[in-house]
Design a protein around this motif. Structure first.
Motif, PDB file in Angstrom:
ATOM      1  N   CYS A  49       0.864  -1.252  -0.056  1.00 26.74           N
ATOM      2  CA  CYS A  49      -0.288   0.172   0.569  1.00 26.74           C
ATOM      3  C   CYS A  49       1.004   1.384  -0.140  1.00 26.74           C
ATOM      4  CB  CYS A  49      -0.973   0.744   1.564  1.00 26.74           C
ATOM      5  SG  CYS A  49      -1.756   1.775   0.993  1.00 26.74           S
ATOM      6  N   GLU A  77      -0.976   4.544  -0.719  1.00 26.69           N
ATOM      7  CA  GLU A  77      -2.117   4.707  -0.549  1.00 26.69           C
ATOM      8  C   GLU A  77      -2.115   6.124  -0.094  1.00 26.69           C
ATOM      9  OE1 GLU A  77      -5.450   7.113  -1.466  1.00 26.69           O
ATOM     10  OE2 GLU A  77      -4.546   5.923  -3.533  1.00 26.69           O
ATOM     11  N   GLU A 137       4.228   0.349  -2.850  1.00 27.65           N
ATOM     12  CA  GLU A 137       3.107  -0.608  -2.887  1.00 27.65           C
ATOM     13  C   GLU A 137       4.021  -2.049  -3.227  1.00 27.65           C
ATOM     14  OE1 GLU A 137       0.016  -0.284  -5.095  1.00 27.65           O
ATOM     15  OE2 GLU A 137       1.339   0.295  -6.873  1.00 27.65           O
ATOM     16  N   ASN A 175      -3.409  -6.665   0.378  1.00 30.44           N
ATOM     17  CA  ASN A 175      -3.388  -5.432  -0.490  1.00 30.44           C
ATOM     18  C   ASN A 175      -4.588  -4.336  -0.481  1.00 30.44           C
ATOM     19  OD1 ASN A 175      -1.338  -7.237  -2.594  1.00 30.44           O
ATOM     20  ND2 ASN A 175      -2.894  -8.708  -1.369  1.00 30.44           N
ATOM     21  N   CYS A 176      -3.726  -3.080  -0.952  1.00 34.79           N
ATOM     22  CA  CYS A 176      -5.173  -2.512  -0.719  1.00 34.79           C
ATOM     23  C   CYS A 176      -5.330  -1.576  -1.884  1.00 34.79           C
ATOM     24  CB  CYS A 176      -3.899  -0.476   0.007  1.00 34.79           C
ATOM     25  SG  CYS A 176      -5.100   1.180  -0.229  1.00 34.79           S
ATOM     26  N   LEU A 209      -7.755   2.728   1.464  1.00 38.48           N
ATOM     27  CA  LEU A 209      -6.692   3.276   2.365  1.00 38.48           C
ATOM     28  C   LEU A 209      -7.322   2.636   4.364  1.00 38.48           C
ATOM     29  CD1 LEU A 209      -4.078   3.691   3.789  1.00 38.48           C
ATOM     30  CD2 LEU A 209      -4.689   6.086   3.711  1.00 38.48           C
ATOM     31  N   ALA A 233      -7.917  -1.112   4.024  1.00 40.13           N
ATOM     32  CA  ALA A 233      -6.548  -1.920   3.893  1.00 40.13           C
ATOM     33  C   ALA A 233      -5.965  -2.056   5.319  1.00 40.13           C
ATOM     34  CB  ALA A 233      -5.318  -1.367   3.517  1.00 40.13           C
TER      35      ALA A 233
END
Length: 319
Positions: A57, A59, A71, A101-102, A107, A110
């Motif tokens: 991630c 984000e 990421e 995983n985002c 966000l 996640a």
């Protein structure tokens, strides 16, 4: 709710764990030869294992106007770990538990999923080693610890930044994690090490003071201050029940860690003194979990940053 969390989870991929084979006896082995790859949806006892978990991630970094690319950090770091030598034989117990995983910029979801998975790992007896990903990893990681422990949790953060920025319009970023945690706790227990004035506005220093947080600046992190630094860290660890160590790779000088979301041109040097302090921290029996944040492979010259992160985890596993 549990089903929703699993939507962000991906089981470990054995294809990542490839590398040189010098032999098959104990004195020839590398991590890729002894790692176990699992699916956490299987109800497996994780007692006495180090559990690698990716958090793919960035984000939060994007929302914070940082350099995107972190990421990809978990996969690259696992590939870097693959060739590390095994020194403890059967006592080196490492599991790759996959990745959170985002998806589609979600966000907050996640982070909740990361907290759910970390709580699961702790309940099953494992020691979480979480691989980022941006420093938005912190809030999700803390949620998992908080769900598992009733007593005080202290956060020791190697970072050039406080990460105590107040979310604008309630939108979380990679720089808001510790502020969000402070909202959850009446008395946040937090010690940042490596703070740089050039990287933090005055309001962030004021926010830290408002929460009675003290810190160690990067310019003061040097062998001449060894006694004072060790005393401060020991006092912090003595005051808590469980220790969460988070390492934002941007705490290090750019020549050692070019592959990060926000480069610190004059950060901490990962020399013998740093390693002494690092070993002092990870030797604590209160250490409950650790994460590595902000590895950005797109900017990582010669894989330097990934190798630095791998070295720290190698020392943790063999401490």
């Amino acid at each position: 709710m549990e089903i929703k969390h699993w939507e962000y989870y991906e089981a470990a991929n054995p294809q990542i764990w490839k590398g040189r084979v010098d032999g098959t006896t104990d004195d020839h082995l590398r991590w890729h030869q002894i790692i176990k790859c699992i699916d956490l949806k299987d109800n497996k006892d994780l007692s006495s294992y180090f559990i690698l978990l990716g958090f793919a991630c960035d984000e939060g970094v994007k929302r914070n106007h940082g350099r995107a690319g972190a990421e990809k950090g978990p996969e690259v770091l696992k590939k870097t770990l693959a060739n590390l030598p095994v020194f403890s034989g059967e006592n080196t117990k490492i599991i790759d538990a996959g990745t959170v995983n985002c998806q589609n910029g979600q966000l907050e979801a996640a982070q909740e999923s990361l907290g759910f998975i970390i709580h699961l790992i702790l309940k099953r007896g494992g020691f979480p080693i979480v691989l980022g990903g941006g420093h938005e990893i912190t809030f999700g990681h803390y949620l998992g610890l908080k769900a598992n422990y009733n007593k005080s949790i202290g956060i020791l953060n190697f970072d050039a930044h406080f990460d105590m920025r107040k979310p604008q319009q309630q939108i979380a970023t990679s720089g808001t994690g510790l502020y969000q945690i402070a909202l959850l706790e009446k008395n946040i227990r937090y010690l940042p090490i490596g703070i740089q004035k050039i990287s933090n506005t005055k309001i962030l220093f004021d926010t830290a003071r408002d929460h009675q947080i003290t810190w160690i600046e990067a310019q003061d992190f040097q062998i001449a201050n060894r006694s004072r630094i060790k005393k401060k860290i020991k006092s912090f660890i003595d005051s808590i029940d469980h220790l969460y160590l988070t390492i934002d790779l941007d705490v290090f000088a750019a020549c050692y860690a070019p592959g990060v979301s926000a480069v610190a041109f004059n950060g901490i040097v990962p020399d013998a003194f740093f390693l002494e302090i690092f070993h002092f921290i990870i030797s604590s029996d209160k250490l409950a979990s650790i994460d590595i944040a902000e590895l950005n492979p797109e900017y990582d010259c010669d894989n330097r940053t990934a190798k630095l992160a791998a070295d720290l985890l190698f020392r943790l596993v063999n401490d």
